[in-house]
Each structure stands twice: as structure tokens, then as C-alpha cells.
Design an enzyme around this catalytic site. Structure first.
Site, PDB file in Angstrom:
ATOM      1  CG  HIS A   1      29.722  20.020  46.850  1.00  0.00           C
ATOM      2  ND1 HIS A   1      30.998  19.523  46.812  1.00  0.00           N
ATOM      3  CD2 HIS A   1      29.839  21.295  47.322  1.00  0.00           C
ATOM      4  CE1 HIS A   1      31.851  20.428  47.242  1.00  0.00           C
ATOM      5  NE2 HIS A   1      31.173  21.527  47.551  1.00  0.00           N
TER       6      HIS A   1
ATOM      7  CD1 TRP B   1      37.703  21.572  54.893  1.00  0.00           C
ATOM      8  CD2 TRP B   1      37.819  21.901  52.688  1.00  0.00           C
ATOM      9  NE1 TRP B   1      38.431  22.716  54.696  1.00  0.00           N
ATOM     10  CE2 TRP B   1      38.521  22.946  53.346  1.00  0.00           C
ATOM     11  CE3 TRP B   1      37.756  21.899  51.298  1.00  0.00           C
ATOM     12  CZ2 TRP B   1      39.151  23.980  52.665  1.00  0.00           C
ATOM     13  CZ3 TRP B   1      38.374  22.931  50.610  1.00  0.00           C
ATOM     14  CH2 TRP B   1      39.069  23.953  51.284  1.00  0.00           C
TER      15      TRP B   1
ATOM     16  CG  HIS C   1      29.806  21.523  51.562  1.00  0.00           C
ATOM     17  ND1 HIS C   1      29.808  22.653  50.751  1.00  0.00           N
ATOM     18  CD2 HIS C   1      29.078  21.852  52.664  1.00  0.00           C
ATOM     19  CE1 HIS C   1      29.122  23.618  51.346  1.00  0.00           C
ATOM     20  NE2 HIS C   1      28.674  23.159  52.492  1.00  0.00           N
TER      21      HIS C   1
ATOM     22  CG  HIS D   1      33.246  30.641  48.175  1.00  0.00           C
ATOM     23  ND1 HIS D   1      34.520  30.127  48.224  1.00  0.00           N
ATOM     24  CD2 HIS D   1      32.410  29.567  48.173  1.00  0.00           C
ATOM     25  CE1 HIS D   1      34.459  28.804  48.258  1.00  0.00           C
ATOM     26  NE2 HIS D   1      33.186  28.438  48.229  1.00  0.00           N
TER      27      HIS D   1
ATOM     28  CG  HIS E   1      29.089  27.160  51.941  1.00  0.00           C
ATOM     29  ND1 HIS E   1      29.443  26.571  53.134  1.00  0.00           N
ATOM     30  CD2 HIS E   1      30.179  27.045  51.127  1.00  0.00           C
ATOM     31  CE1 HIS E   1      30.683  26.120  53.065  1.00  0.00           C
ATOM     32  NE2 HIS E   1      31.154  26.399  51.860  1.00  0.00           N
TER      33      HIS E   1
END
Length: 227
Positions: free
Chosen positions: A61, A27, A57, A178, A67
Site C-alpha cells: 500500500h 496491523w 493500509h 514518516h 496519515h
């Protein structure tokens, strides 16, 4: 990405894990993998010894609830790290489904219309094809909708994996996918390589390291065909 380990089992294995090298995309702004060699047999040392530095991450993963959430699902206690999660999320029968979805689009139940009625397993991996090269970070990958997560949760799904760096879109700040998965106490697997995996039912083996308090862990994600 598949092979038959003839000395172990007649089953076929699909390795869903991108190779971890300095070329692996992470990322933007996160820590890429690097190796520092402390001792080296080639240099005359008695052993080779090295240190890994990287984001947790990394490639394929598992996210820990801490998180993306302050509290455990339905409780007033701190959200657990990935090392505190039950291994049941990451080991057991699993279903791979293929979705036709456009870049930057969120998958809805309609995207899985053909496969939705066939989902019978508690763990589901979704191939979107929108993050094709783990060595090149493209930020227009697809993600999951809250509607789809709610539907899969209603069918008893406890784990969702995806072939992109996140279950949310790159530009998302409020992370609805999420948080929907946290609301259902579901586990998240990201960064899987599903390019060559046919749709179907397999055994999933994707165990995170026992990193207590950590927000994620790399996994060696493998699917084994069922006999």
C-alpha cells in the site's frame, strides 16, 4: 513471483503484492479484509456482486501524507490524501537494493554501503527480509532511520518502498521516519513482497486508487525489467 507475459511483452514482471484474502495479516487492531457476497451466480442470481471491507493500509500500500502529518510539506494547508498525490511517485524507473539488517533495527546508510553508491533512480525499494510472511504478523521487523532518508533525499530520491508493514518500528510512537519523509515530500510504499526480486533497476508500477482524502490505498505493485 515472476512471470513473462508472452502475449504482451518480452519483459519479466515481478509481482510485489501479497494476495488479499482473509488470511492476510494486517496491523494489530486494524480491519482485516473480508468479502460479503450480495448476489451470486452460483445461487441463481444474474450476476455476482460483492462488497469489500478492509483497512486501506492493506498488504502492499501507499501511505497518504495525511496519515502522519496535519499540513502539506512546507505549507499551511492540510496534508493531502493519497488520491491527491502525483502519480510520478509510483510509476517510473526504480532501483531495488538489498540490506543486511537485524530485526528491530533501523537501516542507516552503512547498511546500504555497497549499494548506496550505485543508486541512480528516483524511486528506491529496500529488501530487509525482516517480515517474511504476509500471513503472519511479526512485530520485530526493521525500519528506516532519518539519516538514511536524508541521504536518499539528497540524491534526488522521491519514493522509498520497504518489505515491512511500516517505515517506522512497530513500537515507535513519534514516527521519525514518516516525518522525515514528509519533510522531504517523499512517497511511502509499505508491505511489498521483495523476497525473490534481484537487486537492480526496473520500471515500477504501483498506482494507488484515486481515494480522495484517504490516508492510504492498496496498490498492485509490479516491477518490470527494462530491455
Amino acid at each position: 513471483r515472476s512471470f513473462v507475459p508472452s502475449s504482451l511483452s518480452p519483459s519479466m514482471l515481478y509481482d510485489l503484492t501479497p494476495p488479499i484474502t482473509p488470511a492476510l495479516a494486517v496491523w494489530p487492531g486494524d480491519t482485516p479484509p473480508s468479502r460479503r457476497v450480495l448476489c451470486d451466480l452460483a445461487g441463481g442470481d444474474t450476476i455476482t456482486l460483492s462488497t469489500l471491507s478492509a483497512t486501506v493500509h492493506l498488504g502492499a500500500h501507499a501511505d497518504g501524507p495525511n496519515h502522519y502529518a496535519k499540513y502539506a510539506t512546507g505549507l499551511n494547508t492540510p496534508a493531502p490524501g493519497v488520491g491527491e498525490r502525483s502519480l510520478e511517485y509510483y510509476l517510473g524507473p526504480c532501483q531495488v537494493v538489498h540490506a543486511r539488517v537485524n530485526p528491530t533495527e533501523r537501516l542507516t546508510p552503512d547498511h546500504l554501503l555497497g549499494a548506496l553508491g550505485t543508486i541512480t533512480e528516483k524511486r528506491v525499494l529496500i529488501r530487509t527480509g525482516t517480515f517474511p510472511d504476509p500471513h503472519t504478523f511479526n512485530d520485530d521487523f526493521a525500519a528506516l532511520s532519518v539519516e538514511l532518508i536524508d541521504e536518499l533525499a539528497s540524491r534526488g530520491v522521491i519514493t522509498i518502498g520497504i518489505d515491512t508493514p511500516s517505515v517506522d518500528l512497530f513500537t515507535s510512537k513519534d514516527l521519525p521516519a514518516h516525518h522525515a519523509m514528509h519533510r522531504h515530500d517523499m512517497a511511502i510504499l509499505e508491505g511489498l513482497v521483495l523476497t525473490d526480486v534481484p537487486a537492480g533497476v526496473y520500471e515500477l508500477i504501483a498506482l494507488p486508487l484515486r481515494l480522495l482524502g484517504f490516508d492510504a490505498s492498496p496498490v498492485r505493485a509490479v516491477l518490470r525489467t527494462l530491455n
